[in-house]
Scaffold this active site. Structure first.
Site, PDB file in Angstrom:
ATOM      1  N   CYS B 104       0.026   4.068   5.736  1.00 39.35           N
ATOM      2  CA  CYS B 104       1.001   3.929   6.819  1.00 39.35           C
ATOM      3  C   CYS B 104       2.190   3.236   6.179  1.00 39.35           C
ATOM      4  O   CYS B 104       2.130   2.044   5.892  1.00 39.35           O
ATOM      5  CB  CYS B 104       0.453   3.093   7.973  1.00 39.35           C
ATOM      6  SG  CYS B 104       1.710   2.637   9.190  1.00 39.35           S
ATOM      7  N   CYS B 107       3.992   0.496   8.861  1.00 42.02           N
ATOM      8  CA  CYS B 107       3.335  -0.795   9.166  1.00 42.02           C
ATOM      9  C   CYS B 107       2.007  -0.778   8.418  1.00 42.02           C
ATOM     10  O   CYS B 107       2.052  -0.805   7.196  1.00 42.02           O
ATOM     11  CB  CYS B 107       3.229  -1.073  10.665  1.00 42.02           C
ATOM     12  SG  CYS B 107       2.790   0.274  11.754  1.00 42.02           S
ATOM     13  N   SER B 108       0.891  -0.713   9.088  1.00 37.04           N
ATOM     14  CA  SER B 108      -0.380  -0.557   8.375  1.00 37.04           C
ATOM     15  C   SER B 108      -1.401   0.081   9.303  1.00 37.04           C
ATOM     16  O   SER B 108      -2.542  -0.350   9.379  1.00 37.04           O
ATOM     17  CB  SER B 108      -0.899  -1.909   7.855  1.00 37.04           C
ATOM     18  OG  SER B 108      -0.019  -2.453   6.901  1.00 37.04           O
ATOM     19  N   CYS B 109      -0.977   1.143  10.022  1.00 37.22           N
ATOM     20  CA  CYS B 109      -1.860   1.826  10.969  1.00 37.22           C
ATOM     21  C   CYS B 109      -3.115   2.309  10.233  1.00 37.22           C
ATOM     22  O   CYS B 109      -3.028   2.800   9.111  1.00 37.22           O
ATOM     23  CB  CYS B 109      -1.134   3.000  11.614  1.00 37.22           C
ATOM     24  SG  CYS B 109       0.234   2.472  12.660  1.00 37.22           S
TER      25      CYS B 109
END
Lengths: 234, 199
Positions: B104, B107-109
């Site tokens: 991601c 962000c850090s999905c």
């Protein structure tokens, strides 16, 4: 908007970290508490998941990077709580200094708390349960998809001033629709409380040479793009 | 009375977290037990063991594998796994000639119901920035060398779609049962930065 969060294709970060098999979920106890508090803060400040991502997107480089992933969550939580008129600017810093024995003047915890400042607020005591059972972002819509599987499309070359999930590195580039995913709430409006504007989402496959030039290694990237981000191309 | 350290170094994230918890609790907006419950849930209940069970079942049950690749969300829910950050999960298969790796960049999905919270390398700027531009080099730095004949697809999770990799079942595990296979399946293989090692 352009910001530190849009990292795809940027340089200067050094080597990737090799995975560790025994890595704890939370390396330090504050990280777990910061994670839970941020999810609760999103709810009690009347924000939503897109507004939360937009809060992260607006952090400066230091606030985003210096204390890692949960540090940026904490800073985004503070921003949402200030904007939702739950906490006054400086309230967290003052209390933290108080906790380490500095006798500082605490600002009033909050200014007045108009309901209108918290458009998506829920009952605070139900915040975690509400988050776990929330309706989420998927929606059923009547409109037919504007683009078909196999169609060549182009990511618009635009710079939205507010929240967006259109990464900079695909803007202006063409790819092929690989999958039409379920329709979902449009982050660019939802983050700003301007409506759900649900629309189709497309997994678009981009060739590495289209994105990074002739000298790039050969591979492809799929990016999940909302219909508003795409246009037809010849 | 003020002390000389008053204008000193900004308080740490740990101290600011404690301050935030106090401020919200005093105002009756949260209960610290909710924070404890969240931590316990993601430290003990929701983690990569869930994904490992999905993968081991897919390796041993061809009909389940077919359902998993056709509709990941439903097939994963059959095993009882759903919840936040898992509204729509797409499962993609790695083979000797095609390799998927998930990121991601914004962000850090990450697919929480099957993998838990993301590990530090997944949230690191070097991974987020570079895996969409030079995946072979990044994977090599992380310990996975792929041949030039392997076709790489990077999956950038920019919407609410979450991606899970079904890794290759290693050779030499044909005699193992579903339950016996579970411990071999790693988080890193289900994101696509590693392969499952042979038994």
């Amino acid at each position: 908007m352009e910001g530190i969060a849009d990292m795809g294709g940027t340089s200067g970060w050094g080597p990737a970290r090799p995975p560790r098999a025994d890595e704890p979920v939370f390396a330090e106890p504050w990280q777990g508490r910061a994670a839970a508090l941020t999810i609760l803060a999103t709810r009690v400040s009347g924000r939503n998941v897109d507004a939360f991502r937009h809060a992260q997107e607006r952090l400066d480089r230091a606030a985003y990077l210096d204390e890692g992933y949960f540090g940026r969550w904490l800073n985004a939580a503070e921003l949402m709580l200030i904007e939702g008129a739950i906490l006054a600017p400086g309230a967290i810093d003052a209390r933290a200094r108080d906790l380490r024995g500095e006798h500082v003047e605490n600002p009033p915890v909050s200014v007045s708390v108009p309901e209108s400042a918290r458009p998506d607020a829920g009952p605070p005591t139900a915040a975690i349960a509400a988050w776990r059972s929330a309706p989420g972002s998927l929606r059923t819509i009547d409109a037919a998809p504007a683009f078909a599987v196999g169609q060549r499309v182009r990511a618009k070359d635009i710079s939205p001033p507010g929240h967006t999930r259109l990464p900079g590195y695909v803007r202006g580039h063409a790819g092929i629709v690989e999958v039409i995913q379920p329709a979902a709430v449009f982050p660019d409006t939802h983050a700003h409380f301007l409506g759900e504007n649900p629309q189709h989402v497309y997994s678009v496959r981009f060739d590495s040479h289209e994105l990074w030039g002739e000298g790039a290694d050969s591979f492809s990237v799929t990016v999940d793009l909302f219909e508003n981000y795409l246009e037809t191309t010849s | 009375m003020t002390t000389s350290s008053e204008s000193g170094e900004a308080p740490s994230a740990a101290l600011r977290t404690e301050a935030l918890e106090q401020l919200l609790t005093e105002r009756g907006l949260i209960d610290p037990e909710m924070v404890d419950a969240f931590i316990t849930n993601y430290e003990t209940n929701v983690g990569p063991l869930n994904g490992a069970k999905v993968v081991a079942k897919a390796w041993t049950d061809p009909e389940y594998r077919r359902r998993l690749l056709a509709d990941g969300t439903s097939a994963i829910k059959e095993l009882g796994f759903d919840g936040p950050q898992g509204e729509h999960i797409v499962v993609v298969e790695n083979t000797p000639t095609t390799h998927n790796v998930v990121v991601c960049t914004l962000c850090s999905c990450y697919p929480w119901p099957v993998l838990g919270l993301p590990p530090s390398w997944y949230k690191d700027p070097a991974y987020r920035a570079r895996v969409v531009k030079e995946p072979r080099t990044v994977l090599s730095e992380m310990g996975l060398d792929l041949g030039d004949d392997v076709e790489i697809t990077v999956r950038d999770s920019t919407s609410e779609v979450r991606w899970l990799v079904l890794p290759e079942r290693p050779a030499g595990t044909e005699h193992l049962t579903e339950e016996e296979l579970v411990p071999f399946v790693t988080r890193d293989a289900m994101v696509g930065v590693a392969k499952v090692a042979a038994a």
